[in-house]
Design a protein around this motif. Structure first.
Motif, PDB file in Angstrom:
ATOM      1  N   ILE A 275       0.770  -1.161   0.129  1.00 45.35           N
ATOM      2  CA  ILE A 275       0.061  -0.030  -0.038  1.00 45.35           C
ATOM      3  C   ILE A 275       0.746   1.364  -0.091  1.00 45.35           C
ATOM      4  O   ILE A 275       1.693   1.283   0.861  1.00 45.35           O
ATOM      5  CB  ILE A 275      -0.786  -0.092   1.284  1.00 45.35           C
ATOM      6  CG1 ILE A 275      -2.018   1.100   1.084  1.00 45.35           C
ATOM      7  CG2 ILE A 275      -0.340  -0.089   2.389  1.00 45.35           C
ATOM      8  CD1 ILE A 275      -3.237   0.946   1.892  1.00 45.35           C
ATOM      9  N   LEU A 276       0.784   2.247  -0.907  1.00 40.66           N
ATOM     10  CA  LEU A 276       1.568   3.199  -1.333  1.00 40.66           C
ATOM     11  C   LEU A 276       0.902   4.539  -0.643  1.00 40.66           C
ATOM     12  O   LEU A 276       1.423   5.376   0.014  1.00 40.66           O
ATOM     13  CB  LEU A 276       1.899   3.556  -2.665  1.00 40.66           C
ATOM     14  CG  LEU A 276       2.433   2.344  -3.347  1.00 40.66           C
ATOM     15  CD1 LEU A 276       2.803   2.963  -5.025  1.00 40.66           C
ATOM     16  CD2 LEU A 276       4.061   2.388  -2.860  1.00 40.66           C
TER      17      LEU A 276
ATOM     18  N   LEU B   9     -10.397  -5.963  10.451  1.00 44.52           N
ATOM     19  CA  LEU B   9      -9.848  -5.019   9.600  1.00 44.52           C
ATOM     20  C   LEU B   9      -9.120  -4.306   9.958  1.00 44.52           C
ATOM     21  O   LEU B   9      -9.057  -3.855  11.063  1.00 44.52           O
ATOM     22  CB  LEU B   9     -11.187  -4.416   8.916  1.00 44.52           C
ATOM     23  CG  LEU B   9     -12.297  -5.315   8.176  1.00 44.52           C
ATOM     24  CD1 LEU B   9     -13.589  -4.267   7.954  1.00 44.52           C
ATOM     25  CD2 LEU B   9     -11.985  -5.682   6.982  1.00 44.52           C
ATOM     26  N   THR B  10      -8.172  -3.552   9.172  1.00 47.05           N
ATOM     27  CA  THR B  10      -7.120  -2.555   9.500  1.00 47.05           C
ATOM     28  C   THR B  10      -7.173  -1.438   8.704  1.00 47.05           C
ATOM     29  O   THR B  10      -7.303  -1.399   7.493  1.00 47.05           O
ATOM     30  CB  THR B  10      -5.604  -3.323   9.238  1.00 47.05           C
ATOM     31  OG1 THR B  10      -5.383  -4.533   9.751  1.00 47.05           O
ATOM     32  CG2 THR B  10      -4.635  -2.343   9.509  1.00 47.05           C
ATOM     33  N   PRO B  11      -7.009  -0.393   9.333  1.00 45.96           N
ATOM     34  CA  PRO B  11      -7.238   1.167   8.680  1.00 45.96           C
ATOM     35  C   PRO B  11      -6.113   1.411   7.810  1.00 45.96           C
ATOM     36  O   PRO B  11      -4.696   0.936   7.953  1.00 45.96           O
ATOM     37  CB  PRO B  11      -7.111   2.014   9.733  1.00 45.96           C
ATOM     38  CG  PRO B  11      -7.595   1.225  10.972  1.00 45.96           C
ATOM     39  CD  PRO B  11      -7.062   0.097  10.841  1.00 45.96           C
ATOM     40  N   PRO B  12      -6.215   1.731   6.596  1.00 43.04           N
ATOM     41  CA  PRO B  12      -5.213   1.527   5.555  1.00 43.04           C
ATOM     42  C   PRO B  12      -4.095   2.762   5.654  1.00 43.04           C
ATOM     43  O   PRO B  12      -2.939   2.610   5.641  1.00 43.04           O
ATOM     44  CB  PRO B  12      -5.784   1.840   4.330  1.00 43.04           C
ATOM     45  CG  PRO B  12      -7.082   2.669   4.735  1.00 43.04           C
ATOM     46  CD  PRO B  12      -7.400   2.048   5.859  1.00 43.04           C
ATOM     47  N   HIS B  13      -4.296   3.646   6.588  1.00 41.27           N
ATOM     48  CA  HIS B  13      -3.450   5.058   7.086  1.00 41.27           C
ATOM     49  C   HIS B  13      -2.661   4.386   8.141  1.00 41.27           C
ATOM     50  O   HIS B  13      -1.657   4.862   8.486  1.00 41.27           O
ATOM     51  CB  HIS B  13      -4.274   6.157   7.519  1.00 41.27           C
ATOM     52  CG  HIS B  13      -5.185   5.909   8.616  1.00 41.27           C
ATOM     53  ND1 HIS B  13      -6.623   6.106   8.217  1.00 41.27           N
ATOM     54  CD2 HIS B  13      -4.963   5.443   9.792  1.00 41.27           C
ATOM     55  CE1 HIS B  13      -6.966   5.907   9.460  1.00 41.27           C
ATOM     56  NE2 HIS B  13      -6.293   5.434  10.278  1.00 41.27           N
ATOM     57  N   ASP B  14      -2.977   3.112   8.611  1.00 37.83           N
ATOM     58  CA  ASP B  14      -1.783   2.461   9.739  1.00 37.83           C
ATOM     59  C   ASP B  14      -0.671   1.614   9.028  1.00 37.83           C
ATOM     60  O   ASP B  14       0.082   1.361   9.684  1.00 37.83           O
ATOM     61  CB  ASP B  14      -2.647   1.435  10.484  1.00 37.83           C
ATOM     62  CG  ASP B  14      -3.473   2.297  11.505  1.00 37.83           C
ATOM     63  OD1 ASP B  14      -3.291   3.652  11.683  1.00 37.83           O
ATOM     64  OD2 ASP B  14      -4.084   1.768  12.267  1.00 37.83           O
ATOM     65  N   ILE B  15      -1.063   1.327   7.746  1.00 42.93           N
ATOM     66  CA  ILE B  15       0.203   0.464   7.133  1.00 42.93           C
ATOM     67  C   ILE B  15       1.144   0.977   5.730  1.00 42.93           C
ATOM     68  O   ILE B  15       0.994   0.340   4.994  1.00 42.93           O
ATOM     69  CB  ILE B  15      -0.514  -0.821   6.802  1.00 42.93           C
ATOM     70  CG1 ILE B  15      -1.939  -0.697   6.012  1.00 42.93           C
ATOM     71  CG2 ILE B  15      -0.883  -1.818   8.124  1.00 42.93           C
ATOM     72  CD1 ILE B  15      -2.323  -2.000   5.518  1.00 42.93           C
ATOM     73  N   PRO B  16       1.140   2.324   5.831  1.00 42.95           N
ATOM     74  CA  PRO B  16       1.774   2.904   4.437  1.00 42.95           C
ATOM     75  C   PRO B  16       3.115   2.226   4.225  1.00 42.95           C
ATOM     76  O   PRO B  16       4.078   1.983   5.062  1.00 42.95           O
ATOM     77  CB  PRO B  16       2.013   4.277   4.647  1.00 42.95           C
ATOM     78  CG  PRO B  16       1.996   4.336   6.282  1.00 42.95           C
ATOM     79  CD  PRO B  16       1.081   3.111   6.869  1.00 42.95           C
ATOM     80  N   GLY B  17       3.476   1.704   3.143  1.00 41.11           N
ATOM     81  CA  GLY B  17       4.834   1.265   2.639  1.00 41.11           C
ATOM     82  C   GLY B  17       4.711  -0.328   2.951  1.00 41.11           C
ATOM     83  O   GLY B  17       6.066  -0.857   2.936  1.00 41.11           O
ATOM     84  N   ARG B  18       3.655  -0.883   3.515  1.00 42.10           N
ATOM     85  CA  ARG B  18       3.704  -2.273   3.982  1.00 42.10           C
ATOM     86  C   ARG B  18       3.179  -3.217   2.768  1.00 42.10           C
ATOM     87  O   ARG B  18       2.147  -2.916   2.362  1.00 42.10           O
ATOM     88  CB  ARG B  18       3.129  -2.510   5.260  1.00 42.10           C
ATOM     89  CG  ARG B  18       3.987  -1.965   6.472  1.00 42.10           C
ATOM     90  CD  ARG B  18       3.356  -2.150   7.752  1.00 42.10           C
ATOM     91  NE  ARG B  18       3.559  -1.142   8.818  1.00 42.10           N
ATOM     92  CZ  ARG B  18       3.204  -1.215  10.028  1.00 42.10           C
ATOM     93  NH1 ARG B  18       2.257  -2.228  10.467  1.00 42.10           N
ATOM     94  NH2 ARG B  18       3.339  -0.051  10.908  1.00 42.10           N
ATOM     95  N   CYS B  19       3.604  -4.586   2.919  1.00 40.26           N
ATOM     96  CA  CYS B  19       2.842  -5.447   2.145  1.00 40.26           C
ATOM     97  C   CYS B  19       1.527  -5.795   2.696  1.00 40.26           C
ATOM     98  O   CYS B  19       1.498  -5.904   3.880  1.00 40.26           O
ATOM     99  CB  CYS B  19       3.568  -6.742   2.041  1.00 40.26           C
ATOM    100  SG  CYS B  19       3.056  -8.215   1.193  1.00 40.26           S
ATOM    101  N   ILE B  20       0.571  -5.862   1.900  1.00 42.64           N
ATOM    102  CA  ILE B  20      -0.933  -6.098   2.611  1.00 42.64           C
ATOM    103  C   ILE B  20      -1.201  -7.295   3.084  1.00 42.64           C
ATOM    104  O   ILE B  20      -2.398  -7.673   3.602  1.00 42.64           O
ATOM    105  CB  ILE B  20      -1.927  -5.460   1.492  1.00 42.64           C
ATOM    106  CG1 ILE B  20      -1.994  -6.274   0.321  1.00 42.64           C
ATOM    107  CG2 ILE B  20      -1.729  -3.860   1.166  1.00 42.64           C
ATOM    108  CD1 ILE B  20      -3.103  -6.080  -0.702  1.00 42.64           C
TER     109      ILE B  20
END
Length: 402
Positions: free
Chosen positions: A113-114, A165-176
Motif C-alpha cells: 500500500i503506497l 480489518l485494518t485502517p489503511p493509514h496504519d500501514i503505509p509502505g507495507r505489504c498488505i
C-alpha cells in the motif's frame, strides 16, 4: 456566553531531530496559539479510553463530550449518518477507501500500500471510480455510496461484524498480506477488494492521473465497520445550541447524531489544501446567528502526518494559526463573553504516520482573562501543567462550566 472549539486533527507529534529536537507544534510559527496558552489555561487530555483504537471517531467523541465507552458503535455508521443513509438495526457499514497499491507483484495479496488517499483524489474522479465499483460489485445486500475524495461507504444488509480489518493509514509502505480482511465472513470483502483492482487499475480516470504524475486509485479498502449509532442530543446534554463545521463525513455525522447543525464551507476539502479562513468566518457567522457553540474540525495536519510530510504538517499548523485564529480571536471580541478551546483529537506522529493514544495539549481562553505566563502551546508545556483529564469526555464539561 459563546463557546468555540478549534480542533486541529492530528496536530500533536513527537520531537523530531531535523527540527532541533522540537515537535512541529513547537517549531511552527504560531503566535495566536501561544497567546491562547499564555493568557489562558493549558493542560493535557487523554481522548482515547483504554481498550479503544486511537481513531478520529473515538477521539472526537471524547472532544465533543461523549463517553466512547457508552455510545461508540463504529466509525463508518457516523459517516453514513452524515451522508443521509438510513441504516436498519441489522445493517453493517464499512468505510471504503480508494487507495493506491503497487502494480507489482501481480498477486493481489503481495502488493504494497503506497497511499491511503490516492494523492487526495478529487471527489469528481472518485465518484466516477465508485460508480464503476457500484456497477460491477453492488448487489441487493451490498450497496456502495460515494462520499468525499477518497472516503466512501459500503452498507451490508444483514451484515457481519466478526471480521478483522485494518485502517489503511496504519500501514503505509507495507505489504498488505498480513492486513487483509480476516474472520468467518471476511471472504465477501476480500473478493470485492481483489476484483476492484482489476476494475480500477486501468480505468480512464487512473490513466489520466498517471499522465499527471498522480497516484492511481486502483483498489478499494474496507475498515471502520459498525452498526447504527445512538448519541444523546447535545442541547439536552449541555443546554447549548450548536453547529459543526467540517469537510469530513465522520465529523459531520457526529454533529448530526448529536442534533447539531452541520455547516459546509465552500473550498473546504478535508485535505491539506482547504479553506482555512472560510471555516473561521463561517464559525463567527453561526455565533452571530444565535448559536451558542461551534465545533470547527480541520483535517489537514492529520493528512500531512499520514503522508509523512514534515513541511506540510508545519505549514498546516501555521495556516490554522494564521488563517483561522487570526480571524477568530478578534471576531470573538464582538461578543459580550466567550470561551475558545484549541486542541488536537490525537497525535499523528510523522515518525510512524498513524495515530497514537498519547495525551494531547489543550488551551482554553476566556474573554478578558489575561494571565501572561511564559508557556507556549505545545506538548511539552502542556505536560508540565497540573491540569489533566484522564477521561477525555470530561474536558467538555470543564470547558463549559469551569
Amino acid at each position: 456566553m459563546k463557546y468555540l472549539i478549534l480542533l486541529g486533527d492530528g496536530m500533536a507529534d513527537y520531537k523530531i531531530p531535523e527540527l532541533g529536537d522540537k515537535t512541529p507544534l513547537q517549531y511552527a510559527k504560531t503566535p495566536h496559539m501561544d497567546y491562547l496558552a499564555a493568557n489562558g489555561e493549558i493542560g493535557q487530555v487523554w481522548t482515547v479510553p483504554e481498550g479503544f483504537p486511537p481513531g478520529s471517531d473515538v477521539a472526537n467523541l471524547s472532544a465533543m463530550g461523549y463517553n466512547p465507552k457508552t455510545c461508540y458503535s463504529g466509525r463508518s455508521p457516523l459517516e453514513a449518518y452524515s451522508m443521509g443513509i438510513i441504516m436498519s438495526e441489522t445493517d453493517v457499514s464499512f468505510r471504503t477507501n480508494l487507495v493506491t497499491l503497487t502494480e507489482e507483484p501481480e498477486e493481489y495479496e503481495q502488493k504494497t500500500i503506497l497511499d491511503h488517499s490516492s494523492d487526495e483524489i478529487t471527489t469528481e474522479e472518485a465518484r466516477e471510480l465508485i460508480g464503476e465499483i457500484r456497477k460491477h460489485l453492488s448487489t441487493e445486500e451490498l450497496q456502495f455510496f460515494a462520499g468525499i475524495s477518497y472516503r466512501h461507504l459500503l452498507i451490508w444488509k444483514n451484515g457481519h461484524l466478526d471480521i478483522e480489518l485494518t485502517p489503511p493509514h496504519d500501514i503505509p509502505g507495507r505489504c498488505i498480506a498480513d492486513y487483509l480482511p480476516k474472520g468467518p465472513h471476511s471472504r465477501v470483502l476480500l473478493e470485492m477488494m481483489k476484483k476492484s483492482y482489476v476494475l480500477l487499475n486501468d480505468h480512464p480516470v487512473n490513466r489520466s492521473r498517471r499522465r499527471n504524475n498522480l497516484r492511481p486509485a486502483n483498489s478499494i479498502w474496507f475498515w471502520g465497520e459498525g452498526k447504527k449509532p445512538s448519541m444523546e442530543n447535545f442541547y439536552k446534554k449541555y443546554g447549548l445550541k450548536g453547529s459543526v463545521i467540517s469537510a469530513v463525513d465522520l465529523i459531520m455525522g457526529l454533529g448530526k447524531c448529536a442534533g447539531m447543525d452541520v455547516v459546509k464551507v465552500e473550498g473546504a476539502t478535508g485535505g491539506t489544501h482547504t479553506n482555512f479562513r472560510g471555516k473561521a468566518l463561517a464559525a463567527l457567522e453561526e455565533l452571530k446567528k444565535g448559536k451558542d457553540f461551534v465545533y470547527i474540525h480541520v483535517e489537514a495536519p492529520d493528512e500531512a502526518g499520514h503522508r509523512g510530510e514534515l513541511d506540510t504538517k508545519i505549514k498546516t499548523i501555521e495556516e490554522i494559526d494564521g488563517q483561522m485564529l487570526s480571524v477568530l480571536l478578534p471576531g470573538l471580541e464582538e461578543f459580550d463573553d466567550y470561551k475558545i478551546m484549541l486542541l488536537p483529537d490525537h497525535p499523528t506522529p510523522l515518525a510512524i504516520r498513524t495515530h497514537t493514544k498519547d495525551p494531547v495539549p489543550f488551551a482554553i481562553l476566556r474573554k478578558g482573562v489575561k494571565k501572561q505566563s511564559n508557556v507556549t502551546y505545545c506538548e511539552e508545556d502542556a505536560a508540565k501543567s497540573g491540569l489533566k483529564f484522564a477521561a477525555g469526555h470530561e474536558l467538555m464539561n470543564y470547558f463549559i462550566n469551569g
